[in-house]
Design a protein around this motif. Structure first.
Motif, mmCIF file in Angstrom:
data_model
loop_
_atom_site.group_PDB
_atom_site.id
_atom_site.type_symbol
_atom_site.label_atom_id
_atom_site.label_comp_id
_atom_site.label_asym_id
_atom_site.label_seq_id
_atom_site.Cartn_x
_atom_site.Cartn_y
_atom_site.Cartn_z
ATOM 1 N N MET A 1 0.945 -1.246 -0.161
ATOM 2 C CA MET A 1 -0.086 0.052 0.099
ATOM 3 C C MET A 1 0.816 1.303 -0.003
ATOM 4 S SD MET A 1 -3.024 1.089 2.900
ATOM 5 C CE MET A 1 -1.869 1.881 3.825
ATOM 6 N N PRO A 2 0.947 1.882 -1.111
ATOM 7 C CA PRO A 2 1.780 3.105 -1.064
ATOM 8 C C PRO A 2 1.301 4.211 -0.175
ATOM 9 C CG PRO A 2 1.103 2.495 -3.341
ATOM 10 C CD PRO A 2 0.396 1.620 -2.441
ATOM 11 N N GLY A 3 2.216 4.971 0.572
ATOM 12 C CA GLY A 3 2.015 5.892 1.410
ATOM 13 C C GLY A 3 2.191 5.618 2.837
ATOM 14 N N LYS A 4 2.461 4.246 3.095
ATOM 15 C CA LYS A 4 2.563 3.756 4.487
ATOM 16 C C LYS A 4 3.546 4.827 5.045
ATOM 17 C CE LYS A 4 2.505 0.021 7.613
ATOM 18 N NZ LYS A 4 1.163 0.305 8.249
ATOM 19 N N ILE A 5 4.778 4.671 4.335
ATOM 20 C CA ILE A 5 5.930 5.463 5.170
ATOM 21 C C ILE A 5 5.280 6.996 5.513
ATOM 22 C CG2 ILE A 5 8.023 6.600 4.656
ATOM 23 C CD1 ILE A 5 8.932 4.060 2.930
ATOM 24 N N LYS A 6 4.793 7.673 4.567
ATOM 25 C CA LYS A 6 4.436 9.103 4.936
ATOM 26 C C LYS A 6 3.356 9.098 6.282
ATOM 27 C CE LYS A 6 3.861 13.483 4.423
ATOM 28 N NZ LYS A 6 5.076 14.282 4.660
ATOM 29 N N ALA A 7 2.535 7.965 6.186
ATOM 30 C CA ALA A 7 1.464 7.961 7.193
ATOM 31 C C ALA A 7 2.195 7.644 8.507
ATOM 32 C CB ALA A 7 0.405 6.871 7.026
ATOM 33 N N VAL A 8 3.192 6.855 8.665
ATOM 34 C CA VAL A 8 3.929 6.838 9.810
ATOM 35 C C VAL A 8 4.770 7.855 10.083
ATOM 36 C CG1 VAL A 8 5.720 5.217 10.917
ATOM 37 C CG2 VAL A 8 4.119 4.321 9.451
ATOM 38 N N ILE A 9 5.386 8.412 9.419
ATOM 39 C CA ILE A 9 6.108 9.680 9.554
ATOM 40 C C ILE A 9 5.077 10.703 10.225
ATOM 41 C CG2 ILE A 9 7.360 11.728 8.664
ATOM 42 C CD1 ILE A 9 8.469 9.723 6.548
ATOM 43 N N THR A 10 4.113 10.880 9.640
ATOM 44 C CA THR A 10 3.379 11.828 10.021
ATOM 45 C C THR A 10 2.747 11.467 11.649
ATOM 46 O OG1 THR A 10 2.364 12.484 7.879
ATOM 47 C CG2 THR A 10 0.914 12.885 9.649
ATOM 48 N N ALA A 11 2.448 10.255 11.969
ATOM 49 C CA ALA A 11 1.881 9.850 13.287
ATOM 50 C C ALA A 11 2.884 10.273 14.121
ATOM 51 C CB ALA A 11 1.633 8.229 12.988
ATOM 52 N N ILE A 12 4.424 9.809 13.966
ATOM 53 C CA ILE A 12 5.477 10.199 14.785
ATOM 54 C C ILE A 12 5.441 11.430 15.014
ATOM 55 C CG2 ILE A 12 7.949 10.257 14.965
ATOM 56 C CD1 ILE A 12 8.085 7.472 13.595
ATOM 57 N N ILE A 13 5.328 12.362 14.177
ATOM 58 C CA ILE A 13 5.583 14.003 14.233
ATOM 59 C C ILE A 13 4.464 14.375 15.103
ATOM 60 C CG2 ILE A 13 5.559 16.060 13.074
ATOM 61 C CD1 ILE A 13 7.413 14.763 10.985
ATOM 62 N N ASP A 14 3.093 14.149 14.664
ATOM 63 C CA ASP A 14 1.932 14.475 15.275
ATOM 64 C C ASP A 14 2.048 14.137 16.872
ATOM 65 O OD1 ASP A 14 1.263 15.656 12.919
ATOM 66 O OD2 ASP A 14 -0.460 14.123 12.553
ATOM 67 N N GLN A 15 2.134 12.881 17.006
ATOM 68 C CA GLN A 15 2.165 12.219 18.596
ATOM 69 C C GLN A 15 3.246 12.858 19.460
ATOM 70 O OE1 GLN A 15 1.724 8.200 18.947
ATOM 71 N NE2 GLN A 15 0.734 7.755 17.308
ATOM 72 N N ARG A 16 4.409 13.161 18.857
ATOM 73 C CA ARG A 16 5.358 13.861 19.647
ATOM 74 C C ARG A 16 5.184 15.387 19.702
ATOM 75 N NH1 ARG A 16 10.068 12.542 22.163
ATOM 76 N NH2 ARG A 16 11.273 14.193 20.823
ATOM 77 N N ALA A 17 4.541 16.017 18.880
ATOM 78 C CA ALA A 17 4.308 17.526 19.064
ATOM 79 C C ALA A 17 3.164 17.731 19.639
ATOM 80 C CB ALA A 17 4.052 17.921 17.378
ATOM 81 N N LYS A 18 2.165 17.093 19.562
ATOM 82 C CA LYS A 18 0.850 17.331 20.151
ATOM 83 C C LYS A 18 0.322 18.544 20.120
ATOM 84 C CE LYS A 18 1.642 13.856 23.895
ATOM 85 N NZ LYS A 18 2.091 13.621 25.044
ATOM 86 N N GLY A 19 0.584 19.282 18.746
ATOM 87 C CA GLY A 19 0.016 20.539 18.203
ATOM 88 C C GLY A 19 1.171 21.590 18.623
ATOM 89 N N ASP A 20 2.249 21.324 18.911
ATOM 90 C CA ASP A 20 3.328 22.403 19.016
ATOM 91 C C ASP A 20 4.163 22.402 17.876
ATOM 92 O OD1 ASP A 20 5.590 23.992 19.820
ATOM 93 O OD2 ASP A 20 5.522 23.226 21.869
ATOM 94 N N ALA A 21 4.142 23.321 17.128
ATOM 95 C CA ALA A 21 4.840 23.617 16.047
ATOM 96 C C ALA A 21 6.434 23.405 16.009
ATOM 97 C CB ALA A 21 4.637 24.919 15.154
ATOM 98 N N ALA A 22 7.127 24.083 17.324
ATOM 99 C CA ALA A 22 8.410 23.829 17.618
ATOM 100 C C ALA A 22 8.737 22.331 17.685
ATOM 101 C CB ALA A 22 8.743 24.715 18.446
#
Length: 66
Positions: A1-22
């Motif tokens: 399924m193409p795009g799984k890497i992008k989905a995982v990267i996005t999940a990692i960034i979103d979970q770590r950031a919790k809305g904080d852009a920095a």
């Protein structure tokens, strides 16, 4: 399924950031330093098992569930 890497990267960034852009930028920089450039992948990128394995390891190191 193409795009799984992008989905995982996005999940990692979103979970770590919790809305904080920095923290999102810092997490993306950490991924780059570990050899994975988030800007290189998009929804149509083919999935590479080696990259997915590396992302799973990085997520574990960062304390993120994917």
């Amino acid at each position: 399924m193409p795009g799984k890497i992008k989905a995982v990267i996005t999940a990692i960034i979103d979970q770590r950031a919790k809305g904080d852009a920095a923290i999102a930028k810092l997490t993306a920089t950490k991924l780059i330093l570990k050899g994975i450039d988030p800007d290189r992948y998009d929804g149509a990128s083919p999935d590479d098992p080696a990259v997915l394995e590396k992302l799973a390891s990085l997520a574990k190191d960062l304390g993120v569930a994917i």
